[in-house]
Design an enzyme around this catalytic site. Structure first.
Site, PDB file in Angstrom:
ATOM      1  N   ALA A  21      -2.628   2.231  12.194  1.00 46.46           N
ATOM      2  CA  ALA A  21      -1.661   2.891  11.329  1.00 46.46           C
ATOM      3  C   ALA A  21      -1.630   2.180   9.984  1.00 46.46           C
ATOM      4  CB  ALA A  21      -0.271   2.861  11.954  1.00 46.46           C
ATOM      5  N   MET A  22      -0.963   2.798   9.028  1.00 51.99           N
ATOM      6  CA  MET A  22      -0.965   2.267   7.661  1.00 51.99           C
ATOM      7  C   MET A  22       0.410   2.407   7.027  1.00 51.99           C
ATOM      8  SD  MET A  22      -2.673   0.826   5.324  1.00 51.99           S
ATOM      9  CE  MET A  22      -1.793   0.348   3.844  1.00 51.99           C
ATOM     10  N   GLU A  23       0.828   1.319   6.374  1.00 51.12           N
ATOM     11  CA  GLU A  23       2.203   1.181   5.894  1.00 51.12           C
ATOM     12  C   GLU A  23       2.468   1.749   4.504  1.00 51.12           C
ATOM     13  OE1 GLU A  23      -0.010  -1.412   6.334  1.00 51.12           O
ATOM     14  OE2 GLU A  23       0.217  -2.925   4.771  1.00 51.12           O
ATOM     15  N   ASN A  24       1.729   2.764   4.046  1.00 56.50           N
ATOM     16  CA  ASN A  24       1.949   3.350   2.728  1.00 56.50           C
ATOM     17  C   ASN A  24       3.445   3.522   2.441  1.00 56.50           C
ATOM     18  OD1 ASN A  24      -0.955   3.985   2.759  1.00 56.50           O
ATOM     19  ND2 ASN A  24      -0.299   5.483   4.294  1.00 56.50           N
ATOM     20  N   HIS A  73       5.877  -2.330  13.399  1.00 58.98           N
ATOM     21  CA  HIS A  73       4.993  -3.087  12.517  1.00 58.98           C
ATOM     22  C   HIS A  73       4.901  -2.418  11.137  1.00 58.98           C
ATOM     23  CE1 HIS A  73       1.382  -5.626  11.661  1.00 58.98           C
ATOM     24  NE2 HIS A  73       1.057  -4.587  10.914  1.00 58.98           N
ATOM     25  N   GLU A  74       4.582  -1.140  11.129  1.00 55.38           N
ATOM     26  CA  GLU A  74       4.418  -0.448   9.839  1.00 55.38           C
ATOM     27  C   GLU A  74       5.739  -0.401   9.089  1.00 55.38           C
ATOM     28  OE1 GLU A  74       1.447  -0.300   9.208  1.00 55.38           O
ATOM     29  OE2 GLU A  74       0.644  -0.323  11.244  1.00 55.38           O
ATOM     30  N   HIS A 107       6.527  -3.694   7.441  1.00 50.66           N
ATOM     31  CA  HIS A 107       5.729  -3.924   6.228  1.00 50.66           C
ATOM     32  C   HIS A 107       6.487  -3.510   4.965  1.00 50.66           C
ATOM     33  CE1 HIS A 107       1.811  -5.488   7.196  1.00 50.66           C
ATOM     34  NE2 HIS A 107       1.403  -4.472   7.919  1.00 50.66           N
ATOM     35  N   GLU A 154      -5.904   1.310   1.881  1.00 53.53           N
ATOM     36  CA  GLU A 154      -6.151  -0.104   2.138  1.00 53.53           C
ATOM     37  C   GLU A 154      -7.531  -0.240   2.789  1.00 53.53           C
ATOM     38  OE1 GLU A 154      -3.367  -2.182   4.673  1.00 53.53           O
ATOM     39  OE2 GLU A 154      -4.167  -4.105   4.075  1.00 53.53           O
TER      40      GLU A 154
HETATM   41  N1  TRP Z   1      -2.451  -2.510   6.945  1.00 51.94           N
HETATM   42  C1  TRP Z   1      -2.625  -1.817   8.183  1.00 51.94           C
HETATM   43  C2  TRP Z   1      -1.721  -2.471   9.193  1.00 51.94           C
HETATM   44  O1  TRP Z   1      -1.909  -3.548   9.596  1.00 51.94           O
HETATM   45  C3  TRP Z   1      -3.988  -1.812   8.737  1.00 51.94           C
HETATM   46  C4  TRP Z   1      -5.127  -1.300   7.934  1.00 51.94           C
HETATM   47  C5  TRP Z   1      -5.922  -1.962   7.096  1.00 51.94           C
HETATM   48  C6  TRP Z   1      -5.702  -0.046   8.056  1.00 51.94           C
HETATM   49  N2  TRP Z   1      -6.961  -1.214   6.698  1.00 51.94           N
HETATM   50  C7  TRP Z   1      -6.865  -0.025   7.278  1.00 51.94           C
HETATM   51  C8  TRP Z   1      -5.352   1.069   8.760  1.00 51.94           C
HETATM   52  C9  TRP Z   1      -7.699   1.058   7.235  1.00 51.94           C
HETATM   53  C10 TRP Z   1      -6.173   2.163   8.712  1.00 51.94           C
HETATM   54  C11 TRP Z   1      -7.347   2.159   7.960  1.00 51.94           C
HETATM   55  O2  TRP Z   1      -0.747  -1.959   9.566  1.00 51.94           O
HETATM   56 ZN    ZN Z   2      -0.138  -4.596   9.314  1.00 55.10          ZN
END
Ligand code: TRP
Ligand code: ZN
Length: 854
Positions: free
Chosen positions: A259-262, A294-295, A298, A126
């Protein structure tokens, strides 16, 4: 002066230009042959024409890669390749695209796409990072089922979804849920799992893992519990069940954000998942719990229902922030969470909304989408969700959410889709509410009152100042929660919701025997700036009597603020009314200790600077600092005895627990310690440092010692104790900067950048050092300009390596127009210097350009 000719062209993308994708993706097969400098990615993608598209031209996004081979339906083709993608002649019907590309994860310092962190492979896609992995239609409205094979012999090899075959040096993964490419993830390396399991509401067993580097196993238990709590909460509160057999979380040291919600494979900045009492503060625990939630949330609000395009980012982020705030409120104290959130909203979002970077919650154009993961999209976005819920009521809210999940599951949606669900459920026209998404700027809500013949009237006016590109703004609908108190402190009218939808509007309350005291904007029912002519006596009255915890806190904050402004503007002495009232609140054992700790916190330097600017003054950062110091000294003198009692009374003797109760007690005890330190020169702080049993106590004591100018020994001892723990050493870096005197902050930060443990390649360390400087207004804005220069030097150094983190940190300069002309020209010189770099990333160029344009 900038040199646009030398830069990559800065081209804005507009929401109004949206068109559906020409080609849809049926399925994706990826094979990764991992190698640090020469990873091969083989793709086999089935494309089908999109019946809704006007054209069948075929173009794929792709950056920073070498195309080795491409074929369509098994026949080699030679696409036209540019620096941003490729085009190719394709059949007029469904076809299979195959490509092989080479990429170099070990030299990828931008931390976007496939990169390496501490010897481990990981991804961040993302918003537009997948295009650095292979050629693909990298846009969120193209959703597909992914099957992945990883070759490379790493001990652990993970991707999204459920595991498939695994064997000698390879692992296969299949994700049955169609998803956009930004949710793709891959992790490989020497990792160990902290396992767990969860039984869903329909009785399915889900295997859970938190994957960490060997040595960090002991810091996973809290995160695992937070994950299980989040999974249960989403079931009970929203009826949302998890939808795979496996849920993995991975901790990564080098990460641009939190963090990232993959899908099924969340990737976390290690600072946002690893926790232990010895190494993490109570605040860290609370934040980790919230980010894990949060993650996880998502999975439904973001993944099952995603965004049509990146202009709709708030669709998933605002809603998910709102949901994680609800979760924290349920797990801990709702009033305390609300107060913390409003403090953060004002510090980050109001600041943004009042400066050159102001933009709508749903922007209508952008150059670099990474620059729009902002406080406005996230935090104001969550406030809009909260207002919507307030306006329609709890029943309609839950009906609407059920309909949203049912109607849009598997789709890529817009804010229009979201609002339509509420219109359908309630029959209400939300056209005016939609302005909150489209108009930037923080509304000013002013109010006067009158009492006549038993009728009490509140007269409101709303007005939103201009923001870049938006001169005038029509009135919005504002939910104003109001309660009324009698002169004796009893509540005479319980909280009512007033719906303001005109520029000026009055509301009447009848049947009152005397002039009541109004409690307006209870719970901070709308993200506005409330302006009301009032006085210390009324503020002190509300601080003592308001039944609404937010407004009770707000009254104390307003009292402190008014006193500080009088000190700065008129050279007034510290406000005796404030000192008396706050001492009473601090000692009121009927109040939650966490609330009392928040009541003792003072308005930030930045908040005071904005208030002075709004009042037509030019804020002097040093004068603001001096006033805060004077007030803190006066307060320490006034409540020394009370502080000593509180510090003793709220020592926790039970085994450490990061929950609301203990952390509230520690927060109050540590607030008391800071007060005591101003009287005893650090004796109590040293004693606490020497005996601290957890990081919350240790770090608070270290801060007090630094503040008292007695930190040298403890700073050395702290380093020696924690030098092998990166996350703790980050605290060591930032605390030294944060507690420097204004004329020393830049020097301290500069010295720390020369420390052997400093590295700009790690965003946490960079932020711990330079971000701490930017977050210390008196030091950053010191008249010498040394702070500006140091930050600019490092942003210039970092930009070629990591544009995303560089660009985010440019916002340190966003308030420059507030200050005197000498400071303005010092800042402008640094902004010009950054803008004038021969090669500047699109990310940083956009940020600096917007800041300068104001
Ligand atoms: N989608 C992620 C969240 O809000 C955040 C996110 C967007 C992100 N771009 C990113 C995290 C780049 C790490 C690197 O939870
Ligand atoms: Zn988010």
């Amino acid at each position: 002066m900038s040199h646009p000719a030398l830069h990559a062209p800065i081209q804005a993308i507009h929401l109004s230009d949206y068109t559906p994708p020409n080609w849809l993706v049926r399925d994706v097969h990826l094979t990764f042959r991992l190698d640090p400098t020469r990873t091969r990615v083989l793709s086999r993608i089935t494309f089908a024409p999109n019946p809704d598209a006007a054209s069948r031209d075929f173009a794929l996004d792709g950056e920073n890669m070498t195309l080795i081979q491409a074929a369509i339906d098994g026949v080699d083709v030679t696409p036209v390749v540019t620096g941003t993608g490729l085009t190719c002649d394709v059949p007029d019907a469904e076809f299979v695209w195959e490509a092989e590309v080479e990429i170099s994860p070990s030299t990828n310092t931008a931390l976007e796409g496939l990169y390496m962190s501490s010897g481990m492979y990981c991804t961040q896609c993302e918003a537009e990072g997948f295009r650095k992995i292979t050629y693909y239609p990298d846009r969120p409205d193209v959703m597909a089922v992914f099957t992945v094979r990883i070759e490379g012999g790493e001990p652990v090899m993970l991707s999204n979804g459920n595991p498939g075959k695994a064997g000698d040096g390879f692992a296969e993964w299949h994700d049955p849920w169609p998803k956009p490419a930004y949710l793709f993830a891959l992790v490989a390396g020497r990792l160990v799992a902290h396992p767990g399991s969860f039984t869903t509401m329909s009785g399915r067993e889900v295997a859970l893992n938190i994957w960490v580097r060997p040595g960090d196993e002991g810091k996973c238990a809290f995160g695992m519990q937070a994950l299980k709590d989040s999974m249960r909460w989403d079931e009970t509160e929203y009826g949302r069940e998890y939808d795979l057999d496996l849920f993995n979380i991975v901790a990564v040291d080098d990460f641009n954000m939190g963090a990232m919600e993959n899908k099924g494979l969340n990737i976390f900045n290690s600072s946002c998942v690893l926790a232990s009492p010895e190494t993490s503060t109570d605040a860290n625990f609370e934040r980790i719990e919230a980010i894990i939630a949060h993650e996880y949330f998502h999975n439904w609000t973001g993944n099952r229902i995603t965004c049509r395009d990146w202009f709709q980012l708030c669709l998933k982020e605002g809603l998910t922030v709102f949901r994680d705030a609800q979760f924290t409120a349920d797990m801990r104290s709702a009033p305390v969470k609300r107060i913390e959130d409003v403090i953060a909203l004002r510090a980050r979002q109001f600041r943004e909304d009042n400066g050159p970077l102001a933009h709508p919650v749903r922007p209508s154009s952008f150059v670099e989408i990474n620059n729009f993961y902002t406080a406005t999209v996230y935090e104001k976005g969550a406030e809009l969700i909260g207002m919507l819920k307030t306006l329609v009521g709890d029943d309609a809210w839950s009906k609407a959410l059920t309909l949203y999940f049912q109607r849009h599951d598997g789709q890529a949606c817009t804010i229009e889709d979201w609002l339509q669900v509420f219109e359908d459920v309630t029959g209400r026209d939300l056209a005016q509410f939609k302005r909150w998404y489209e108009d930037a700027g923080t509304p000013r809500l002013s109010v006067t009152d009158e009492f006549k013949d038993g009728v009490y009237t509140l007269n409101f006016k709303q007005q939103t100042p201009p923001t870049p590109g938006q001169e005038s703004k029509p009135p919005r609908v504002i939910p104003i929660a109001v309660g009324l108190l009698g002169q004796n402190g009893d509540e005479v009218v319980e909280t009512q919701l007033l719906e303001m939808n005109k520029a000026e509007q009055s509301f009447e309350f009848t049947g009152l025997s005397s002039h009541p005291i109004p409690s307006i904007l209870r719970g901070f029912s709308a993200p506005v700036i409330l302006e009301r002519e009032t006085n210390d006596a009324e503020r002190a009255f509300l601080l003592a009597h308001d039944t609404d915890p937010f407004n009770k806190w707000e009254a104390g904050r307003a009292l402190a603020r008014a006193g500080l402004l009088a000190m700065i503007q008129d050279g007034a002495a510290p406000d005796a009314a404030y000192l008396a009232a706050i001492t009473t609140v601090a000692q009121d054992d009927s109040l939650d200790p966490a609330f009392r700790a928040l009541a003792l916190s003072l308005p930030s330097q930045d908040d005071l600077a904005q208030a002075l600017f709004d009042a037509g003054d030019t804020p002097d950062p040093q004068a603001i600092w001096d006033a805060l110091e004077t007030l803190k000294d006066a307060r320490a003198k006034a409540m020394e005895g009370a502080a000593k009692t509180l510090h003793k009374q709220y020592q926790v003797t039970a085994a450490y627990d990061p929950g609301a109760e203990q952390s509230g007690a520690r927060a109050l005890a540590n607030a008391a310690l800071a007060i005591i330190t101003r009287r005893d020169g650090g004796a109590a702080a040293q004693a606490q440092y020497d005996t601290a049993g957890n990081m919350t106590q240790q770090l608070a004591a270290l801060g007090c010692l630094l503040q008292a100018g007695k930190g040298d020994t403890a700073v050395r001892a702290f380093y020696n104790q924690w030098q092998t723990d990166r996350l703790v050493i980050d605290k060591w870096f930032s605390l030294q900067v944060a507690f420097s005197a204004p004329d020393q902050a830049a020097k301290t930060a500069a010295k720390l950048t020369q420390h052997p443990d400093f590295t700009m390649k790690n965003p946490n360390r960079f932020r711990a050092t330079l971000g701490a400087l930017a977050g210390s207004p008196a030091g950053f804005h010191h008249a010498s300009g040394a702070g500006y220069k140091l930050l600019a030097d490092w942003l210039i150094a970092l930009d070629p390596l990591n544009p995303q983190t560089t660009a985010r940190m440019c916002s340190a300069f966003e308030t420059w127009r507030r200050y005197d002309s000498a400071r303005q020209s010092l800042i402008k010189a640094q902004l010009d210097r950054i803008a004038g770099q021969a090669t500047l990333s699109r990310d940083t160029a956009e940020m600096v350009g917007r800041i300068l344009q104001s």
